[in-house]
Design an enzyme around this catalytic site. Sequence first.
Site, short mmCIF file in Angstrom:
data_model
loop_
_atom_site.label_atom_id
_atom_site.label_comp_id
_atom_site.label_asym_id
_atom_site.label_seq_id
_atom_site.Cartn_x
_atom_site.Cartn_y
_atom_site.Cartn_z
N GLU A 87 -16.48 3.26 53.25
CA GLU A 87 -15.60 3.93 52.28
C GLU A 87 -16.40 4.57 51.14
O GLU A 87 -17.40 4.03 50.71
CB GLU A 87 -14.66 2.85 51.72
CG GLU A 87 -13.63 3.32 50.75
CD GLU A 87 -12.71 2.16 50.31
OE1 GLU A 87 -12.46 1.21 51.08
OE2 GLU A 87 -12.25 2.21 49.16
N GLU A 134 -11.88 7.43 41.71
CA GLU A 134 -10.61 6.89 41.22
C GLU A 134 -10.48 7.11 39.71
O GLU A 134 -11.48 7.14 39.00
CB GLU A 134 -10.51 5.40 41.53
CG GLU A 134 -10.20 5.15 42.99
CD GLU A 134 -9.96 3.70 43.28
OE1 GLU A 134 -8.89 3.38 43.83
OE2 GLU A 134 -10.82 2.87 42.96
#
Length: 366
Positions: free
Chosen positions: A122, A126
């Site tokens: 991943e 964010e």
Amino acid sequence: MRSFAVCTAAVVSVLLSTTLAQTFTACNYREKKGCPNNPALGGNATFNFNATMNEQIWRKKNQGLTEKGLEGTTFTIERSGDSPKMDSTFYMLFGRVEVVMRAANGTGIVSSIMLQSESLDEIDWEFLGDQDEAMTAYFGRGDREKSDGYTPGEEFPMKSPQADFHNYTLDWTKERIQWWLDDKMVRELKYEDAKGGKRYPQTPMNVRIGPWAGGDKDNNAPGVVEWAKGETDFSKGPFSMTVKTVYVEDYTKNAKEYSFADMDDSGDWRKVKVIEGESEALAQVNNKTTKDRWNGLSHGAKIGIAAGVLGFVVIAALIGLLYFFRQRRQGRKEWAAQQAQQDKEASELLQFQQGQRSGKFGYNRV
Ligand SMILES: *[C@@H]1O[C@H](CO)[C@@H](O)[C@H](O)[C@H]1NC(C)=O
Ligand SMILES: *[C@@H]1O[C@H](CO)[C@@H](O)[C@H](O)[C@H]1NC(C)=O
Ligand SMILES: *[C@@H]1O[C@H](CO)[C@@H](O)[C@H](O)[C@H]1NC(C)=O
Ligand SMILES: *[C@@H]1O[C@H](CO)[C@@H](O)[C@H](O)[C@H]1NC(C)=O
Ligand SMILES: *[C@@H]1O[C@H](CO)[C@@H](O)[C@H](O)[C@H]1NC(C)=O
């Protein structure tokens, strides 16, 4: 390039919690044989997230509103349980993603851009709704615990990602990952700096975009709410994230699919088998070019083609009539199958949320 120290509590909780609400694998090929191939992008494409957005390439997931407007697609959280997102149907094996977006407001609301593989590698951007900062993270082989030589999360100050559109770029090769905020590189991770490559993301990833409520105490463990820097007050919503454009380049050119027939628990990129050919996603993107080519044809050529098509259409219509009733019957069957699939997804989401509530995180169980 500046790097900023992150407070220890934030680091610990980031590892436990970041993007949990958006984390999901259908078939982890590090643990299982027989996982399906992942469709590849195999080239580059720009996706406008306004009215022309292609919903066959970008699939809507989870509860919550998405709307296509002039500025782009807005992803809105109105109530507890909402986490609308869109996943690309294609994957890339090393590549570049440039997302032009504006983050959502709201305490505990997390706007996220994620690359993720089915074996839980991943790479993330964010943004918290009430913070002047950009958060970056990477995870290798589903390992979310910080340890020596493994520092997944790093945060960078920036002014109001919720007020304006910015270009957030991820550039991922087999040697290094770069995070670019507009025209500045804020972070670079080298292969060898992720535990000698053992935690380096290196399996085909797709793009997953959307906000989730990390501050929703009814759906998250206390550590997640703390990481999201506070409880979400849904009465202050709705909270919307807007995506304008997404440029994606798969650095594996001419790939049609990625196969895991030779994969083992190493999760090593050299064990991904590249099947070459024209990718389904690129074929769809190029479909538009075919239309443009039609517009460029001469009048005579158009009439000739149209006459041919008309003859074909008349015959096809006759055949079509014969099959009308059969298709209707089949249509009902397909609808029922689709309903069953939706029910299954809804129940998986529910299971996942229950797991979170009881402190067992979904990514460990799939
Ligand atoms: C793909 O990349 C090529 C070469 O860099 C560029 O000319 C082209 O415009 C790109 N296509 C899209 C759809 O962005
Ligand atoms: C969508 O965005 C593209 C690129 O900005 C633009 O060319 C196109 O006209 C837009 N379409 C609509 C329907 O707004
Ligand atoms: C977030 O709130 C600020 C201040 O009220 C406002 O200027 C901005 O437009 C809001 N952003 C979004 C995405 O709603
Ligand atoms: C986004 O930023 C990157 C890095 O500065 C740049 O190369 C790219 O052209 C930008 N993309 C868009 C769509 O503005
Ligand atoms: C091509 O585009 C048209 C509409 O623009 C769509 O109806 C059709 O399904 C597309 N074909 C393929 C192969 O994607």
